[in-house]
Each structure stands twice: as structure tokens, then as C-alpha cells.
Design an enzyme around this catalytic site. Structure first.
Site: not given
Length: 200
Positions: A175-179
Site C-alpha cells: 500500500a502507498f508504494r511501500l512495497h
């Protein structure tokens, strides 16, 4: 280290096999398609899609014409990299490593398992070389069919490439590009893996 869920395990090849098995019923086409990267003599990279055919106990295997551009570049450098990417799972596996040919019974068995037209096509195609027309290619297929008949053996210029990885990275969308990213690396084939969590 918080490697749980889909990242859990002590064997990166088992994790890769599990991810591929999960993708197979979900990806509409070729869940085993990899973007294979090589470099030419000047260090300029090339990348193309090929099909990964096996994840072995300690390597990844695909098959190709050894005289193709990718075959020649792999032969010259002894190295290759690829990425498996599944949009359906929002995951990818990145691999970098050293290469060797698979020219034995395993390559013969895989070649024999392919459709007759694919086997004849492998004989007829001078892969990556200039071609005057599709008609010329089909004429070559007809000529090869007359020569080799209904059960052509594997040509010496066609076989497997085994990639033995020095690095494997498992990536999953967050989520939110927090891979989530975990990189397995080793300095040589006999060395133990070091595992690091990477920033997204």
C-alpha cells in the site's frame, strides 16, 4: 527479520516455485514468461521475453537457439538476468547469475515434448538473422520437413540455458508504494545465502 507469509522459507527456489504455481491459474497468458537480459560485446544491454521451463533445485532453465543473439551474448559473457512479473499477483522475482548450457538428455526430452511444428521451426529458423520474407521461412520449413520427417531430433544448435543465481529478489506490491522487497545474495554457488530487506 520479518519474512512471513508469502516470503517465508529457507529455500528461494521453493518460494519461486510457489509463486509461479499461484500465478498459473490467474495469469491469462504465459505465467512463466520472463524478461531475459543479456549484454553485447560493447556492454549494451538487450532484453526480450522468453519462457521459463523449469525451476530446478538450484537454477532456472529456458531453451533457445544457441546461435541467436541472446545465445551468443550468453556464451560470450557467461551471465544473464531476468524478471518474472505477475500483474495478477502484483509480484515479481528478479534473478541475476551465471549460465551454463543444458545439452544432455534433459534437453532432448524437452525438445521431443514440443509440437512437431515447433520442432521443425527450430530447425528451419536461423534465429536473429535477416530474413527476406515469411514465404522464404515457410519454404525452409517445408525443406526441413522433407529432410527430417515426422520425428526430428534436437539440433545441436538448440538447447537449454541454465541460470545459476547469485542474486534473487522477491518483490510484492504494498500500500502507498511501500512495497516489500527481500534480496537473497551469495558470492558463489557453494556459499550460503544472505537475505536483506530492501527499501521500496
Amino acid at each position: 527479520m520479518d519474512r512471513t507469509g508469502i516470503f517465508a522459507g529457507d529455500d528461494p527456489f521453493a518460494i519461486a516455485r510457489a509463486w509461479l504455481a499461484e500465478a498459473e491459474p490467474k495469469e491469462p497468458n504465459d505465467p512463466n514468461a520472463i524478461a531475459l537480459a543479456t549484454v553485447d560485446a560493447a556492454g549494451l544491454p538487450n532484453v526480450r521475453m522468453v519462457l521459463l521451463k523449469e525451476i530446478e533445485a538450484d537454477a532456472f532453465v529456458f531453451y533457445t537457439n544457441y546461435t541467436s543473439r541472446k545465445g551468443q551474448e550468453i556464451e560470450a559473457s557467461g551471465k544473464a538476468a531476468f524478471v518474472l512479473h505477475w500483474k495478477s499477483l502484483r509480484r515479481q522475482v528478479r534473478v541475476r547469475g551465471v549460465t551454463e548450457r543444458e545439452e544432455g538428455p534433459k534437453a532432448d526430452e524437452y525438445f521431443a515434448s514440443r509440437s512437431l511444428k515447433s520442432r521443425l521451426g527450430a530447425w528451419a529458423s536461423a534465429q536473429s538473422q535477416p530474413l527476406s520474407s515469411r514465404g522464404a521461412l515457410m519454404a525452409d520449413v517445408a525443406r526441413i520437413t522433407a529432410i527430417h520427417g515426422p520425428n526430428p531430433a534436437r539440433p545441436a544448435f538448440w538447447g537449454g540455458i541454465r541460470i545459476r543465481p547469485l542474486e534473487i529478489e522477491f518483490w510484492a506490491d504494498g500500500a502507498f508504494r511501500l512495497h516489500d522487497r527481500f534480496r537473497w545474495s551469495r558470492s558463489g554457488m557453494a556459499e550460503d545465502w544472505t537475505i536483506l530487506r530492501l527499501n521500496p
